[in-house]
Design a protein around this motif. Structure first.
Motif, mmCIF file in Angstrom:
data_model
loop_
_atom_site.group_PDB
_atom_site.id
_atom_site.type_symbol
_atom_site.label_atom_id
_atom_site.label_comp_id
_atom_site.label_asym_id
_atom_site.label_seq_id
_atom_site.Cartn_x
_atom_site.Cartn_y
_atom_site.Cartn_z
ATOM 1 N N VAL A 26 0.834 -1.202 0.000
ATOM 2 C CA VAL A 26 0.000 0.000 0.000
ATOM 3 C C VAL A 26 0.867 1.250 0.000
ATOM 4 O O VAL A 26 1.893 1.315 0.685
ATOM 5 N N GLY A 27 0.444 2.258 -0.770
ATOM 6 C CA GLY A 27 1.067 3.579 -0.742
ATOM 7 C C GLY A 27 0.013 4.660 -0.642
ATOM 8 O O GLY A 27 -1.131 4.475 -1.086
ATOM 9 N N GLU A 28 0.368 5.804 -0.060
ATOM 10 C CA GLU A 28 -0.553 6.930 0.091
ATOM 11 C C GLU A 28 0.203 8.231 -0.125
ATOM 12 O O GLU A 28 1.354 8.376 0.276
ATOM 13 N N ARG A 29 -0.454 9.208 -0.765
ATOM 14 C CA ARG A 29 0.083 10.556 -0.950
ATOM 15 C C ARG A 29 -0.999 11.566 -0.556
ATOM 16 O O ARG A 29 -2.183 11.360 -0.846
ATOM 17 N N LEU A 30 -0.594 12.660 0.091
ATOM 18 C CA LEU A 30 -1.485 13.747 0.467
ATOM 19 C C LEU A 30 -0.959 15.036 -0.145
ATOM 20 O O LEU A 30 0.253 15.253 -0.205
ATOM 21 N N ALA A 31 -1.862 15.920 -0.582
ATOM 22 C CA ALA A 31 -1.428 17.148 -1.247
ATOM 23 C C ALA A 31 -2.462 18.238 -1.097
ATOM 24 O O ALA A 31 -3.655 17.977 -0.943
ATOM 25 N N ARG A 32 -2.007 19.481 -1.166
ATOM 26 C CA ARG A 32 -2.881 20.637 -1.274
ATOM 27 C C ARG A 32 -3.038 21.010 -2.746
ATOM 28 O O ARG A 32 -2.102 20.886 -3.535
ATOM 29 N N GLY A 33 -4.230 21.497 -3.113
ATOM 30 C CA GLY A 33 -4.441 21.985 -4.462
ATOM 31 C C GLY A 33 -3.910 23.395 -4.626
ATOM 32 O O GLY A 33 -3.560 24.071 -3.657
ATOM 33 N N GLY A 34 -3.819 23.843 -5.872
ATOM 34 C CA GLY A 34 -3.442 25.224 -6.149
ATOM 35 C C GLY A 34 -1.963 25.483 -6.257
ATOM 36 O O GLY A 34 -1.557 26.589 -6.644
ATOM 37 N N ILE A 35 -1.130 24.501 -5.926
ATOM 38 C CA ILE A 35 0.316 24.728 -5.947
ATOM 39 C C ILE A 35 1.027 23.774 -6.899
ATOM 40 O O ILE A 35 2.253 23.690 -6.905
ATOM 41 N N GLY A 36 0.255 23.027 -7.707
ATOM 42 C CA GLY A 36 0.838 22.152 -8.715
ATOM 43 C C GLY A 36 1.210 20.770 -8.240
ATOM 44 O O GLY A 36 1.647 19.935 -9.038
#
Length: 342
Positions: A110-120
């Motif tokens: 299993v892998g997971e990534r978290l990110a904010r929008g608006g910054i590419g």
């Protein structure tokens, strides 16, 4: 509050949506809500819908190696909006989460990534289509796609080719989720042929198979009394396919829906009560990994069994997701997702 706690707080709306837990029955709070008689426009609707609170691009695949060993693969990108307003840069209210997994008969990576929008860091654009979070990418023209993901224990690079049309669930893509009328927009491409390479701890493995890509967005897809779901995507050896889900309710009842899909892409929708899904066996964590699935109007009475009973997604909000075999009135393979069991 530590960094992980902050991230979990920020991503509560999207994790709740992705796994069908508390939060999906809350008010839409100014967001757009799906309406009957949807008018889809492509390629625009392959992209993001920021005026809706929750959305996903969800691909699962049943794969086989040259020696006959079965594998499962998942690539998912979730979008959640903190507010219906738009913004740029760090003021953009979009949150993103990616899940990737490879399932073998012995292991579940299993892998997971978290990110904010608006910054590419993560986004989805429609023309040309590209969905990404960090270096995980799903891109192409929906007739052909390339898909990549990596994590400490695995990586994959896959090519997909559509061999049938898009499928619209419910009433022409308007998918009702409760007796109270909560709904989502929901369509799929279940006809992908897929091939590529899995990079696993024991080495590289060339695989081929079939893949199913789901697209869904809403702002309040569940009722307040619904706590999770059991979702099946089944591909039968005779060329027919079936999508079905059972939404769990606090009163012990369930709300069901199904779509029957012929080899040439003709569909028959089935409303609440037509599909029956009954747990048959549980794993050591009391998660039902064996099911009897019935759709009497199509003569379906099958046993759905996990290839790996321990396909638990150890992500921010955990859930079960893995490949299955199908035996009984119809034979084949598929995928099962179960939420609300932790």
């Amino acid at each position: 509050m530590n960094v992980k706690a902050i991230l979990l707080t920020l991503f509560l709306p999207i994790t709740a949506f992705a796994q069908g837990f508390a939060g999906l029955g809350t008010d839409a709070d100014g967001f757009s809500v799906p309406q009957p008689d949807p008018q889809f426009a492509f390629p625009a609707d392959h992209g993001a819908h920021p005026d809706y609170r929750i959305e996903w691009w969800y691909l699962t695949a049943n794969l086989t190696a040259a020696d006959g060993t079965p594998y499962g693969l998942q690539w998912t990108l979730f979008r959640s909006a903190l507010a219906p307003e738009t913004g740029e840069g760090w003021t953009a209210p979009q949150l993103w989460m990616g899940h990737a997994a490879v399932t073998t008969p012995e292991n579940h990576y299993v892998g997971e990534r978290l990110a904010r929008g608006g910054i590419g860091q993560a986004d989805v654009v429609d023309d040309p289509f590209q969905a990404w979070i960090d270096d995980w990418v799903l891109e192409g023209d929906w007739e052909t796609l390339r898909m990549t993901a990596s994590a400490p224990d695995f990586a994959y690079d896959m090519a997909l080719t559509a061999q049938g049309p898009l499928i619209f669930h419910g009433d022409a893509g308007y998918s009702v989720k409760s007796a109270a009328g909560q709904a989502s927009y929901y369509y799929s491409q279940p006809f992908f042929a897929i091939e590529g390479t899995l990079q696993l701890p024991d080495g590289d493995i060339a695989v081929t198979g079939n893949a199913w890509l789901d697209r869904e967005w809403s702002s309040q897809p569940l009722a307040e009394n619904q706590t999770g779901w059991d979702w099946f995507s089944l591909s039968f050896d005779d060329g027919n396919k079936m999508m079905g889900f059972r939404l769990q309710q606090t009163d012990g009842n369930n709300f069901t829906s199904a779509t029957w899909i012929t080899p040439d892409g003709q569909t028959t929708p089935y409303t609440d009560g037509a599909l029956v899904a009954t747990p048959l066996a549980v794993n050591d964590d009391d998660v039902p990994v064996g099911w009897r699935v019935e759709l009497p109007e199509k003569g379906v009475d099958v046993t759905v069994a996990a290839i790996n009973e321990n396909a638990w997604m150890t992500t921010s909000v955990p859930y079960w997701e893995g490949p299955v075999t199908v035996t009984g009135s119809h034979t084949g393979v598929g995928y099962l997702e179960m939420t609300g069991y932790e």
